[in-house]
Write a protein that holds these residues in place. Structure first.
Motif, PDB file in Angstrom:
ATOM      1  N   GLU A 203       0.863  -1.174   0.000  1.00 57.24           N
ATOM      2  CA  GLU A 203       0.000   0.000   0.000  1.00 57.24           C
ATOM      3  C   GLU A 203       0.905   1.232   0.000  1.00 57.24           C
ATOM      4  OE1 GLU A 203      -3.202   0.037  -0.285  1.00 57.24           O
ATOM      5  OE2 GLU A 203      -3.490  -2.151  -0.127  1.00 57.24           O
ATOM      6  N   PRO A 204       0.486   2.346  -0.623  1.00 57.03           N
ATOM      7  CA  PRO A 204       1.341   3.548  -0.665  1.00 57.03           C
ATOM      8  C   PRO A 204       1.812   3.952   0.716  1.00 57.03           C
ATOM      9  CG  PRO A 204      -0.539   3.821  -2.135  1.00 57.03           C
ATOM     10  CD  PRO A 204      -0.781   2.545  -1.366  1.00 57.03           C
ATOM     11  N   CYS A 205       3.107   4.273   0.782  1.00 58.75           N
ATOM     12  CA  CYS A 205       3.726   4.610   2.072  1.00 58.75           C
ATOM     13  C   CYS A 205       4.869   5.578   1.813  1.00 58.75           C
ATOM     14  CB  CYS A 205       4.227   3.324   2.739  1.00 58.75           C
ATOM     15  SG  CYS A 205       5.002   3.561   4.351  1.00 58.75           S
ATOM     16  N   PRO A 206       5.127   6.549   2.695  1.00 58.20           N
ATOM     17  CA  PRO A 206       6.259   7.459   2.514  1.00 58.20           C
ATOM     18  C   PRO A 206       7.573   6.701   2.405  1.00 58.20           C
ATOM     19  CG  PRO A 206       4.786   8.318   4.185  1.00 58.20           C
ATOM     20  CD  PRO A 206       4.307   6.933   3.867  1.00 58.20           C
ATOM     21  N   LEU A 207       8.446   7.185   1.577  1.00 56.54           N
ATOM     22  CA  LEU A 207       9.680   6.481   1.212  1.00 56.54           C
ATOM     23  C   LEU A 207      10.529   6.110   2.430  1.00 56.54           C
ATOM     24  CD1 LEU A 207      11.918   7.410  -1.808  1.00 56.54           C
ATOM     25  CD2 LEU A 207      12.967   6.961   0.403  1.00 56.54           C
ATOM     26  N   VAL A 208      10.893   7.095   3.237  1.00 57.52           N
ATOM     27  CA  VAL A 208      11.833   6.830   4.328  1.00 57.52           C
ATOM     28  C   VAL A 208      11.168   6.046   5.453  1.00 57.52           C
ATOM     29  CG1 VAL A 208      13.194   7.899   6.166  1.00 57.52           C
ATOM     30  CG2 VAL A 208      13.395   8.729   3.812  1.00 57.52           C
ATOM     31  N   SER A 209       9.948   6.409   5.836  1.00 58.04           N
ATOM     32  CA  SER A 209       9.311   5.682   6.944  1.00 58.04           C
ATOM     33  C   SER A 209       9.046   4.233   6.559  1.00 58.04           C
ATOM     34  CB  SER A 209       8.005   6.378   7.347  1.00 58.04           C
ATOM     35  OG  SER A 209       7.073   6.373   6.281  1.00 58.04           O
ATOM     36  N   GLY A 210       8.714   3.995   5.291  1.00 55.28           N
ATOM     37  CA  GLY A 210       8.537   2.619   4.844  1.00 55.28           C
ATOM     38  C   GLY A 210       9.832   1.842   4.870  1.00 55.28           C
ATOM     39  N   ALA A 211      10.918   2.473   4.433  1.00 51.01           N
ATOM     40  CA  ALA A 211      12.215   1.794   4.458  1.00 51.01           C
ATOM     41  C   ALA A 211      12.635   1.467   5.887  1.00 51.01           C
ATOM     42  CB  ALA A 211      13.260   2.674   3.777  1.00 51.01           C
ATOM     43  N   ARG A 212      12.333   2.343   6.833  1.00 50.37           N
ATOM     44  CA  ARG A 212      12.703   2.110   8.234  1.00 50.37           C
ATOM     45  C   ARG A 212      11.997   0.881   8.796  1.00 50.37           C
ATOM     46  NH1 ARG A 212      12.852   8.021   9.429  1.00 50.37           N
ATOM     47  NH2 ARG A 212      15.060   8.559   9.704  1.00 50.37           N
ATOM     48  N   GLN A 213      10.817   0.577   8.292  1.00 45.62           N
ATOM     49  CA  GLN A 213      10.108  -0.604   8.772  1.00 45.62           C
ATOM     50  C   GLN A 213      10.838  -1.898   8.408  1.00 45.62           C
ATOM     51  OE1 GLN A 213       5.815  -0.738   8.029  1.00 45.62           O
ATOM     52  NE2 GLN A 213       5.877   1.468   7.517  1.00 45.62           N
TER      53      GLN A 213
END
Length: 253
Positions: A203-213
């Protein structure tokens, strides 16, 4: 996005040329010269350049080599404008083959004078179609250049190829693609991280916060940028990439 821009228009050339012949170099073979009608099926995307990329002190343009992730080898360019366009072609998922300076086009003008022109690129797309590309800034297109571009357009029409005359591409697109190009090599595809990123960005997610997950940004971001280069994940390339850019699943073509 249309990555080959500026369809030829507004030319100022004189009467049309005639009698096209094509000079090219087969892989590992000699240079050949044949009528245009006999070469429409030649795989010019595999041809060697018909002229070299010269480098000398004080030259106006800066030639070089671009390593293409699409074909796994270097493609020559004669200016930064050509470099930007070959980079955009490398990023285009519909492109499966590219060659630089693919052939000489020969013809005779109305007064019988011999004329020649070597287009900048020959492009093969995944549907089998072909496009011949010339790169020239709009403010440097002189009447004699238009005559050659229009002749090349005519030859491409006869051969069943597309033709595009391109100028400066969109600077934001160039900046974004240049960043992603730093991660185009397959070594950045680490499968465990790939699977985790595809799951996070289902699902669409902000680039950096998604990568941090997924994990440490130092190890995760190169893989994410590689997936964006491959179009395995999607992001809006018409605005500058930033930490809050929304990354989405692969877009359907």
């Amino acid at each position: 996005m249309d990555r080959v821009l500026d369809v030829v228009q507004g030319g100022t050339a004189g009467p049309p040329p005639y009698g096209f012949e094509v000079g090219y170099i087969e892989p590992g073979g000699p240079e050949l010269r044949r009528p245009l009608a006999d070469v429409w099926a030649v795989r010019f995307e595999d041809s060697a350049p018909v002229r070299g990329f010269k480098s000398y002190k004080g030259q106006r343009h800066l030639p070089g080599l671009w390593w293409s992730a699409t074909i796994g080898r270097h493609i020559g360019y004669e200016s930064w404008l050509e470099r930007d366009h070959v980079m955009l072609l490398d990023f285009d998922p519909t492109v499966v083959g590219v060659s630089s300076q693919p052939f000489w086009l020969f013809w005779a003008s109305e007064n019988g004078k011999g004329v020649s022109h070597a287009p900048d690129y020959f492009v093969r797309r995944d549907d089998g179609s072909a496009v011949v590309i010339d790169c020239r800034p709009t403010d440097r297109r002189k009447p004699r250049d238009w005559a050659k571009f229009e002749a090349t357009q005519m030859a491409c029409d006869q051969a069943g190829w597309g033709f595009r005359l391109v100028g400066a591409p969109d600077p934001i697109m160039v900046r974004n693609v240049r960043w992603l190009a730093g991660y185009r090599h397959p070594r950045h595809r680490l499968e465990p991280v790939v699977l985790a990123l595809q799951d996070v960005f289902a699902e669409p997610c902000p680039l950096v916060s998604g990568a941090r997950q997924v994990g440490d940004l130092v190890s995760v971001l190169p893989v994410l940028f590689h997936l964006l280069w491959l179009h395995d994940l999607a992001v809006n390339m018409s605005v500058p990439l930033h930490a809050e850019s929304l990354v989405s699943p692969k877009a359907a073509r």
